[in-house]
Design a protein around this motif. Sequence first.
Motif, short mmCIF file in Angstrom:
data_model
loop_
_atom_site.label_atom_id
_atom_site.label_comp_id
_atom_site.label_asym_id
_atom_site.label_seq_id
_atom_site.Cartn_x
_atom_site.Cartn_y
_atom_site.Cartn_z
N LEU A 1 0.81 -1.19 0.00
CA LEU A 1 0.00 0.00 0.00
C LEU A 1 0.87 1.26 0.00
O LEU A 1 0.58 2.22 -0.71
CB LEU A 1 -0.94 0.00 1.21
N MET A 2 1.95 1.24 0.76
CA MET A 2 2.86 2.39 0.82
C MET A 2 3.50 2.64 -0.55
O MET A 2 3.66 3.80 -0.96
CB MET A 2 3.95 2.18 1.87
N ASN A 3 3.86 1.58 -1.24
CA ASN A 3 4.45 1.73 -2.58
C ASN A 3 3.46 2.39 -3.54
O ASN A 3 3.83 3.23 -4.35
CB ASN A 3 4.90 0.38 -3.13
N ALA A 4 2.20 2.01 -3.45
CA ALA A 4 1.17 2.59 -4.32
C ALA A 4 0.99 4.07 -4.02
O ALA A 4 0.85 4.89 -4.94
CB ALA A 4 -0.14 1.83 -4.14
N ILE A 5 0.99 4.44 -2.75
CA ILE A 5 0.84 5.86 -2.37
C ILE A 5 2.05 6.67 -2.84
O ILE A 5 1.90 7.77 -3.38
CB ILE A 5 0.64 5.98 -0.84
N GLU A 6 3.24 6.14 -2.68
CA GLU A 6 4.46 6.84 -3.14
C GLU A 6 4.45 7.00 -4.65
O GLU A 6 4.82 8.05 -5.19
CB GLU A 6 5.71 6.08 -2.68
N LYS A 7 4.01 5.95 -5.35
CA LYS A 7 3.93 6.03 -6.81
C LYS A 7 2.92 7.10 -7.24
O LYS A 7 3.16 7.89 -8.14
CB LYS A 7 3.55 4.67 -7.38
N PHE A 8 1.78 7.14 -6.56
CA PHE A 8 0.74 8.13 -6.85
C PHE A 8 1.27 9.55 -6.64
O PHE A 8 1.10 10.43 -7.48
CB PHE A 8 -0.48 7.88 -5.95
N LYS A 9 1.96 9.77 -5.53
CA LYS A 9 2.52 11.09 -5.24
C LYS A 9 3.56 11.49 -6.28
O LYS A 9 3.62 12.64 -6.71
CB LYS A 9 3.14 11.11 -3.84
#
Length: 136
Positions: A1-9
Amino acid sequence: LMNAIEKFKAIHYQKTISNNLFSQLSKELNIGFKSRFLIKVGVHYKSIPTNEIACFYILDRAIFVRTFSDQDYSLDYSLDYLQKTIDPDQFFRINRNCIININAISDILSYSSSRLNIKLNSKKPIDDLTVSKGGF
């Protein structure tokens, strides 16, 4: 989930920078429209403001500019180039041979069911000032 948020940002942050950079560059590169033309007359040069120009026209494969005082000068630009560099709120290309200043129109006559004939405020007539009704 953290990877997805970082990618989104990362993706959306880059777009914000790109949009800001694009708007800043477009402001700096906004040259605007030509406000005058430098025209060679013999060995001299004459500066003619665009608000003194009645029309640009082609005659015998040469481009000319006519002023409101009925003076004609030769230009080294194509009508396509002129159309891109002059204010479209002030000038209108009526056909492939002529660009006219909106303020130079003295009369508009019905030429046929789909064509209009335009008369300019000039004492010297210019041939073939017809335009389609849809184009005007």
